[in-house]
Design a protein around this motif. Structure first.
Motif, PDB file in Angstrom:
ATOM      1  N   SER A  10     -65.313  55.959 -12.696  1.00 34.66           N
ATOM      2  CA  SER A  10     -64.064  55.244 -12.421  1.00 34.66           C
ATOM      3  C   SER A  10     -63.300  55.928 -11.296  1.00 34.66           C
ATOM      4  O   SER A  10     -62.304  56.617 -11.530  1.00 34.66           O
ATOM      5  N   PRO A  11     -63.750  55.735 -10.050  1.00 37.57           N
ATOM      6  CA  PRO A  11     -63.164  56.470  -8.935  1.00 37.57           C
ATOM      7  C   PRO A  11     -61.863  55.909  -8.376  1.00 37.57           C
ATOM      8  O   PRO A  11     -61.233  56.551  -7.542  1.00 37.57           O
ATOM      9  N   SER A  12     -61.454  54.740  -8.831  1.00 32.73           N
ATOM     10  CA  SER A  12     -60.249  54.122  -8.270  1.00 32.73           C
ATOM     11  C   SER A  12     -59.243  53.846  -9.377  1.00 32.73           C
ATOM     12  O   SER A  12     -59.601  53.809 -10.555  1.00 32.73           O
ATOM     13  N   PRO A  13     -57.982  53.619  -9.011  1.00 35.73           N
ATOM     14  CA  PRO A  13     -56.995  53.262 -10.037  1.00 35.73           C
ATOM     15  C   PRO A  13     -57.400  52.000 -10.814  1.00 35.73           C
ATOM     16  O   PRO A  13     -57.185  51.932 -12.020  1.00 35.73           O
ATOM     17  N   ALA A  14     -57.996  51.038 -10.140  1.00 32.89           N
ATOM     18  CA  ALA A  14     -58.401  49.803 -10.822  1.00 32.89           C
ATOM     19  C   ALA A  14     -59.482  50.083 -11.864  1.00 32.89           C
ATOM     20  O   ALA A  14     -59.410  49.588 -12.997  1.00 32.89           O
ATOM     21  N   THR A  15     -60.481  50.880 -11.496  1.00 26.88           N
ATOM     22  CA  THR A  15     -61.543  51.155 -12.462  1.00 26.88           C
ATOM     23  C   THR A  15     -61.078  52.123 -13.545  1.00 26.88           C
ATOM     24  O   THR A  15     -61.570  52.064 -14.674  1.00 26.88           O
ATOM     25  N   GLY A 127     -63.292  41.340  -7.756  1.00 23.17           N
ATOM     26  CA  GLY A 127     -61.898  41.096  -7.392  1.00 23.17           C
ATOM     27  C   GLY A 127     -60.926  41.984  -8.138  1.00 23.17           C
ATOM     28  O   GLY A 127     -61.286  43.042  -8.658  1.00 23.17           O
ATOM     29  N   GLU A 128     -59.705  41.530  -8.187  1.00 21.33           N
ATOM     30  CA  GLU A 128     -58.637  42.288  -8.826  1.00 21.33           C
ATOM     31  C   GLU A 128     -58.884  42.442 -10.323  1.00 21.33           C
ATOM     32  O   GLU A 128     -59.397  41.543 -10.974  1.00 21.33           O
ATOM     33  N   VAL A 129     -58.490  43.576 -10.858  1.00 20.66           N
ATOM     34  CA  VAL A 129     -58.555  43.811 -12.298  1.00 20.66           C
ATOM     35  C   VAL A 129     -57.293  43.233 -12.918  1.00 20.66           C
ATOM     36  O   VAL A 129     -56.190  43.679 -12.623  1.00 20.66           O
TER      37      VAL A 129
END
Length: 149
Positions: A10-15, A127-129
């Motif tokens: 989970s390298p990003s804020p979304a993930t 796309g967006e979470v």
């Protein structure tokens, strides 16, 4: 007490929001006697896999495939765990920017090789979470945990 292993990249804020949703599902009060062990994909070991009764996995879709980190997890645990863990319940989420098809095929092939059994339909989207996705991941993780209660 049953143990669920949560392994994700989970390298990003979304993930990371998706990982948090999985944590929430695994920590529901109704899920008594569930121990959750969380490992980043690059840190999870064969011992972690062997000690778990079920698995929740998460990855990004990168260049049409699962993350290198999750692939590394599979590569370094397969031979030491495959026979002992065949038949255990699992599920996963995949989040991509544009396409998850290759990542979905890879997850299907790899987890079939492990002999694991899906406890819920996988969550794969681009796309967006959104809140809907977070709810789906929470439900999926809780379902996996409920199978080993």
């Amino acid at each position: 007490m049953a143990r669920v292993l949560l392994v994700h990249h989970s390298p990003s804020p979304a993930t990371e929001r998706l990982a948090a949703a999985a944590r929430a599902g695994l920590s529901m009060p109704e899920l008594e006697d569930i121990e959750v062990v969380e490992r980043p994909a690059l840190e999870a070991t064969a011992a972690d896999v062997l000690a778990a009764d079920a698995y929740v996995l998460g990855t990004t879709a990168n260049f049409g495939y699962i993350s290198g980190a999750l692939k590394h997890f599979f590569d370094t645990t397969y031979y030491a765990t495959r026979e002992q863990t065949a038949g255990r319940p699992f599920c996963y989420w995949i989040h991509g920017g544009y396409d998850t098809t290759g990542a979905e095929k890879a997850m299907e092939a790899i987890t079939t090789g492990f002999g694991w059994q899906k406890a819920h339909a996988p969550i794969a989207f681009t796309g967006e979470v959104g809140e809907e996705h977070l709810g789906q991941v929470t439900e999926m993780a809780a379902t996996v945990a409920a199978t080993v209660m």
